[in-house]
Design a protein around this motif. Structure first.
Motif, PDB file in Angstrom:
ATOM      1  N   ILE A  16      86.113  20.538  42.945  1.00 61.49           N
ATOM      2  CA  ILE A  16      87.324  21.251  42.500  1.00 61.49           C
ATOM      3  C   ILE A  16      88.329  21.554  43.595  1.00 61.49           C
ATOM      4  CG2 ILE A  16      86.122  22.301  40.542  1.00 61.49           C
ATOM      5  CD1 ILE A  16      86.927  24.528  43.461  1.00 61.49           C
ATOM      6  N   ARG A  17      88.001  21.269  44.856  1.00 63.19           N
ATOM      7  CA  ARG A  17      88.863  21.732  45.942  1.00 63.19           C
ATOM      8  C   ARG A  17      90.270  21.122  45.900  1.00 63.19           C
ATOM      9  NH1 ARG A  17      89.732  19.423  50.643  1.00 63.19           N
ATOM     10  NH2 ARG A  17      89.506  21.415  51.735  1.00 63.19           N
ATOM     11  N   ASP A  18      90.440  19.964  45.255  1.00 59.57           N
ATOM     12  CA  ASP A  18      91.770  19.355  45.148  1.00 59.57           C
ATOM     13  C   ASP A  18      92.592  19.965  44.013  1.00 59.57           C
ATOM     14  OD1 ASP A  18      91.324  17.627  47.271  1.00 59.57           O
ATOM     15  OD2 ASP A  18      90.425  16.090  46.000  1.00 59.57           O
ATOM     16  N   TYR A  19      91.955  20.803  43.193  1.00 61.90           N
ATOM     17  CA  TYR A  19      92.641  21.347  42.018  1.00 61.90           C
ATOM     18  C   TYR A  19      92.747  22.870  42.041  1.00 61.90           C
ATOM     19  CZ  TYR A  19      91.197  16.672  40.605  1.00 61.90           C
ATOM     20  OH  TYR A  19      90.977  15.317  40.574  1.00 61.90           O
ATOM     21  N   ILE A  20      91.740  23.524  42.615  1.00 63.18           N
ATOM     22  CA  ILE A  20      91.725  24.980  42.644  1.00 63.18           C
ATOM     23  C   ILE A  20      91.013  25.436  43.921  1.00 63.18           C
ATOM     24  CG2 ILE A  20      89.558  25.133  41.353  1.00 63.18           C
ATOM     25  CD1 ILE A  20      90.644  27.668  40.035  1.00 63.18           C
ATOM     26  N   SER A  21      91.417  26.550  44.463  1.00 64.31           N
ATOM     27  CA  SER A  21      90.829  27.027  45.708  1.00 64.31           C
ATOM     28  C   SER A  21      89.352  27.384  45.539  1.00 64.31           C
ATOM     29  CB  SER A  21      91.585  28.265  46.207  1.00 64.31           C
ATOM     30  OG  SER A  21      90.909  28.837  47.316  1.00 64.31           O
TER      31      SER A  21
END
Length: 390
Positions: free
Chosen positions: A350-355
């Motif tokens: 998820i790091r590319d979409y949400i912190s």
């Protein structure tokens, strides 16, 4: 008495070297995997696989160490891990690295539960247990301060592969030291009204240990995010691994400071867990919003980490008999691994979409809510079963 002190010293030395050597790789694994073409998702999978095999090994290690002794598993694990780390230096693809991470995760699973259980057996009472855990925590913190600096410097000067070669040889030397000097000891702590043999189910059903395990999961999830995100700065921003090592050292300094506040150990360990987790959540929120510089934020992450870890060990040894230490520490280590598995996988995806820090904050707050509810339920049930006064 003097011989007992000497035996404990050797255990402390082995635990220190384990922490030191294992922490050396913290600033170099992510960039090392990236140089082999591993994406952020694949790096997350690598970390998750290692944690999954570690979890499996933790559950196997507990009963075996209770039955056959702790020393043998400490030594075997050190030798195997040393060999596997040497192979880390020889890999040529990310797929080979995945296999080695999986094998190494299982091998390392025997180290911490066996080491902590053996150390706990060198205590005659709860006070000595707490003291032993505090000393072990301080030594581990010193290792966590200097090891990332060593790892970052080695990675920048001799390269990632040669650094893993140094790690492997160091673990083998530690195994030789442990073979020569560590002594097994019979159970010393006897607790009334407790069975000598505890099943995993029995351990999981203890209300106080449920709080410990919930806290351990949340703590290691947050820790996993830090371990993943901070080294990734070397990839995204082109920073030196030396810089990454320095950032981790700020976290170690914070932990050392909190462990040095000895008066904290006078308070109830469960209250310390709740206080530490509350503080950890606040710091993660600060990192998420960018309200404080990263070095200072990591310092406070380490500070609250140092409050939580000894409290969990003390709460555990206060709840079970010494004959069940292996199982109890095995379950606790498995919970740690579960937190790392979940954290590493989710962060990589998820790091590319949400912190990832937002997810860590959410899990930390949810865990704190569950612990508060559990405490409320326990107090309510205790009050309802109290005899009526006339």
């Amino acid at each position: 008495m003097r011989q007992t002190a000497v035996n404990k010293l050797h255990i402390f030395m082995v635990m220190f070297f384990i922490s030191l050597v294992m922490s050396i790789q913290s600033p170099i694994f992510t960039p090392y995997a990236a140089t082999m073409g591993a994406s952020s998702v694949l790096i997350g999978i690598m970390l998750s696989i290692a944690s999954f095999t570690n979890l499996t090994g933790n559950l196997v290690a507990g009963p075996l160490s209770d039955r056959f002794g702790k020393k043998v598993f400490i030594i075997i694990s050190l030798f195997l891990s040393g060999i596997l780390f040497i192979f880390h230096a020889l890999v040529s693809s990310s797929m080979n690295l995945i296999v080695l991470r999986a094998l190494n995760g299982f091998s390392l699973a025997f180290l911490i539960p066996s080491g902590l259980a053996l150390l706990s057996e060198y205590a005659k009472n709860s006070h000595q247990q707490g003291k032993n855990m505090a000393i072990n925590g301080i030594l581990g913190t010193i290792a966590s301060i200097i090891a990332p600096l060593i790892g970052g410097k080695l990675g920048a000067t001799i390269g990632y592969a040669n650094t893993y070669l140094v790690i492997g040889i160091s673990l083998i030397l530690t195994a030789i030291y442990a073979t020569s000097f560590i002594k097994e000891r019979q159970h010393m702590v006897v607790k009334a009204n407790q069975s000598n043999k505890l099943s995993f189910l029995h351990i999981l059903q203890m209300p106080q240990l449920q709080i410990v395990f919930l806290t351990g999961f949340a703590l290691m999830y947050i820790h996993g995010v830090i371990i993943y995100e901070v080294p990734y700065l070397t990839v995204e921003r082109g920073l030196s691994t030396t810089t990454t090592g320095q950032l981790f050292s700020f976290m170690g300094i914070g932990t050392f400071l909190s462990l040095s506040l000895l008066f904290i150990n006078r308070f109830n360990p469960i209250k310390r867990l709740m206080f530490g987790l509350t503080g950890m959540n606040m710091v993660i929120f600060i990192i998420l919003k960018g309200l404080m510089s990263l070095p200072v934020s990591l310092f406070f992450v380490g500070f609250f980490f140092g409050i939580i870890m000894p409290a969990m060990a003390t709460a555990l040894t206060d709840s079970v008999a010494s004959s069940g230490y292996g199982r109890a520490f095995g379950v606790m280590s498995a919970i740690y691994s579960l937190g790392m598995i979940t954290s590493s996988f989710i962060t990589g995806v998820i790091r590319d979409y949400i912190s990832p820090y937002f997810i860590a904050f959410t899990i930390g707050m949810l865990t704190l809510t569950l612990i508060g509810y559990s405490k409320f339920q326990t107090n309510t049930n205790s009050s309802s079963h109290a005899p009526t006064q006339y």
